[in-house]
Design a protein around this motif. Sequence first.
Motif, PDB file in Angstrom:
ATOM      1  N   ILE A  76       0.874  -1.172   0.000  1.00 49.52           N
ATOM      2  CA  ILE A  76       0.000   0.000   0.000  1.00 49.52           C
ATOM      3  C   ILE A  76       0.915   1.226   0.000  1.00 49.52           C
ATOM      4  N   ILE A  77       0.659   2.167  -0.892  1.00 42.26           N
ATOM      5  CA  ILE A  77       1.614   3.258  -1.080  1.00 42.26           C
ATOM      6  C   ILE A  77       1.265   4.553  -0.354  1.00 42.26           C
ATOM      7  N   GLY A  78       0.048   4.666   0.194  1.00 45.88           N
ATOM      8  CA  GLY A  78      -0.278   5.912   0.883  1.00 45.88           C
ATOM      9  C   GLY A  78      -1.352   5.729   1.933  1.00 45.88           C
ATOM     10  N   GLY A  79      -1.531   6.769   2.750  1.00 44.86           N
ATOM     11  CA  GLY A  79      -2.599   6.764   3.736  1.00 44.86           C
ATOM     12  C   GLY A  79      -2.228   6.057   5.028  1.00 44.86           C
TER      13      GLY A  79
ATOM     14  N   SER B 227       2.922   1.616   3.286  1.00 41.60           N
ATOM     15  CA  SER B 227       4.030   0.653   3.372  1.00 41.60           C
ATOM     16  C   SER B 227       3.630  -0.731   3.894  1.00 41.60           C
ATOM     17  N   ARG B 228       2.363  -0.927   4.266  1.00 42.50           N
ATOM     18  CA  ARG B 228       1.910  -2.273   4.673  1.00 42.50           C
ATOM     19  C   ARG B 228       1.940  -3.179   3.446  1.00 42.50           C
TER      20      ARG B 228
ATOM     21  N   ARG C 202      -0.663   3.200  -9.569  1.00 45.13           N
ATOM     22  CA  ARG C 202      -1.503   3.519  -8.406  1.00 45.13           C
ATOM     23  C   ARG C 202      -1.164   4.894  -7.850  1.00 45.13           C
ATOM     24  N   GLU C 203       0.129   5.203  -7.805  1.00 45.18           N
ATOM     25  CA  GLU C 203       0.535   6.519  -7.304  1.00 45.18           C
ATOM     26  C   GLU C 203      -0.040   7.630  -8.177  1.00 45.18           C
TER      27      GLU C 203
ATOM     28  N   GLU D  98      -6.014   0.609  -1.285  1.00 41.06           N
ATOM     29  CA  GLU D  98      -5.426   1.950  -1.328  1.00 41.06           C
ATOM     30  C   GLU D  98      -6.489   2.999  -0.977  1.00 41.06           C
ATOM     31  N   ALA D  99      -7.703   2.811  -1.506  1.00 35.09           N
ATOM     32  CA  ALA D  99      -8.796   3.741  -1.191  1.00 35.09           C
ATOM     33  C   ALA D  99      -9.159   3.687   0.291  1.00 35.09           C
ATOM     34  N   LEU D 100      -9.237   2.481   0.859  1.00 31.77           N
ATOM     35  CA  LEU D 100      -9.520   2.347   2.292  1.00 31.77           C
ATOM     36  C   LEU D 100      -8.445   3.036   3.125  1.00 31.77           C
ATOM     37  N   SER D 101      -7.192   2.835   2.739  1.00 35.71           N
ATOM     38  CA  SER D 101      -6.075   3.425   3.468  1.00 35.71           C
ATOM     39  C   SER D 101      -6.135   4.951   3.445  1.00 35.71           C
ATOM     40  N   ARG D 102      -6.755   5.491   2.393  1.00 36.80           N
ATOM     41  CA  ARG D 102      -6.826   6.943   2.212  1.00 36.80           C
ATOM     42  C   ARG D 102      -8.171   7.532   2.647  1.00 36.80           C
ATOM     43  N   GLY D 103      -8.940   6.763   3.428  1.00 39.80           N
ATOM     44  CA  GLY D 103     -10.123   7.328   4.056  1.00 39.80           C
ATOM     45  C   GLY D 103     -11.463   7.083   3.393  1.00 39.80           C
ATOM     46  N   ALA D 104     -11.552   6.132   2.459  1.00 38.95           N
ATOM     47  CA  ALA D 104     -12.856   5.799   1.875  1.00 38.95           C
ATOM     48  C   ALA D 104     -13.796   5.349   2.994  1.00 38.95           C
ATOM     49  N   LYS D 105     -15.061   5.738   2.893  1.00 42.03           N
ATOM     50  CA  LYS D 105     -16.057   5.360   3.901  1.00 42.03           C
ATOM     51  C   LYS D 105     -16.375   3.876   3.832  1.00 42.03           C
ATOM     52  N   GLU D 106     -16.430   3.343   2.605  1.00 42.80           N
ATOM     53  CA  GLU D 106     -16.807   1.942   2.390  1.00 42.80           C
ATOM     54  C   GLU D 106     -16.247   1.474   1.053  1.00 42.80           C
ATOM     55  N   VAL D 107     -15.805   0.224   1.005  1.00 44.64           N
ATOM     56  CA  VAL D 107     -15.364  -0.378  -0.254  1.00 44.64           C
ATOM     57  C   VAL D 107     -16.034  -1.731  -0.411  1.00 44.64           C
ATOM     58  N   ILE D 108     -16.600  -1.953  -1.591  1.00 43.97           N
ATOM     59  CA  ILE D 108     -17.138  -3.251  -1.976  1.00 43.97           C
ATOM     60  C   ILE D 108     -16.173  -3.840  -2.999  1.00 43.97           C
ATOM     61  N   PHE D 109     -15.621  -5.010  -2.678  1.00 40.67           N
ATOM     62  CA  PHE D 109     -14.721  -5.722  -3.584  1.00 40.67           C
ATOM     63  C   PHE D 109     -15.533  -6.805  -4.288  1.00 40.67           C
ATOM     64  N   LEU D 110     -15.476  -6.868  -5.604  1.00 39.95           N
ATOM     65  CA  LEU D 110     -16.111  -7.936  -6.376  1.00 39.95           C
ATOM     66  C   LEU D 110     -15.007  -8.803  -6.959  1.00 39.95           C
ATOM     67  N   GLU D 111     -15.020 -10.086  -6.645  1.00 41.88           N
ATOM     68  CA  GLU D 111     -13.978 -10.979  -7.157  1.00 41.88           C
ATOM     69  C   GLU D 111     -14.539 -12.378  -7.371  1.00 41.88           C
TER      70      GLU D 111
END
Length: 184
Positions: free
Chosen positions: A11-14, A18-19, A37-38, A66-79
Amino acid sequence: MSKISHHQLRIIGGEWRSRRLRFPAIDGLRPTMDRVRETVFNWLQHDVEGCRVLDAFAGSGALGFEALSRGAKEVIFLEKHPAAAVQLKENLQTLGASNAQVWAGDALLWLTQNPEPFDLVFLDPPFGKNLLQPALDSLQLLPGALIYVEHEATLKPQFPDKWQELKCKNTKEFYFRLFEVEEP
């Protein structure tokens, strides 16, 4: 049953900068590269915090994490790939992220059945599978929504008329673009 080997992404930010997170070695699974991503998150720097994010065709989950690390309220992953979906869930547990869900199934099916409003959508389907155009045609987004699209350079997708392209970069292999849904 053969054991799946793993790779790592950083993970590059937030908050989790570095995790390192594991993802399974699956044919065709290619996390969005660090430098891409950067660039993408520089484009989005003021637009991630507090938003609802959809990471369709999540794969390693690099964009959603990356979005979660940068403060997204919620993320839905589809896989769709079971091993990748399990690893996404494990990575969410490792990070202690309670504001995200993994839907293990077909992203196109989910998109047609869940016309939910998202502020930010990541569309980076596996290359060579003809999944981008059906995904573009299935998305129902409100004005102001941002859409990141990554696709192979040989593909010429038809983007919706109401999408304004804000940014575009490319390499020899692929394009990455940022769109915004215009007001009617």
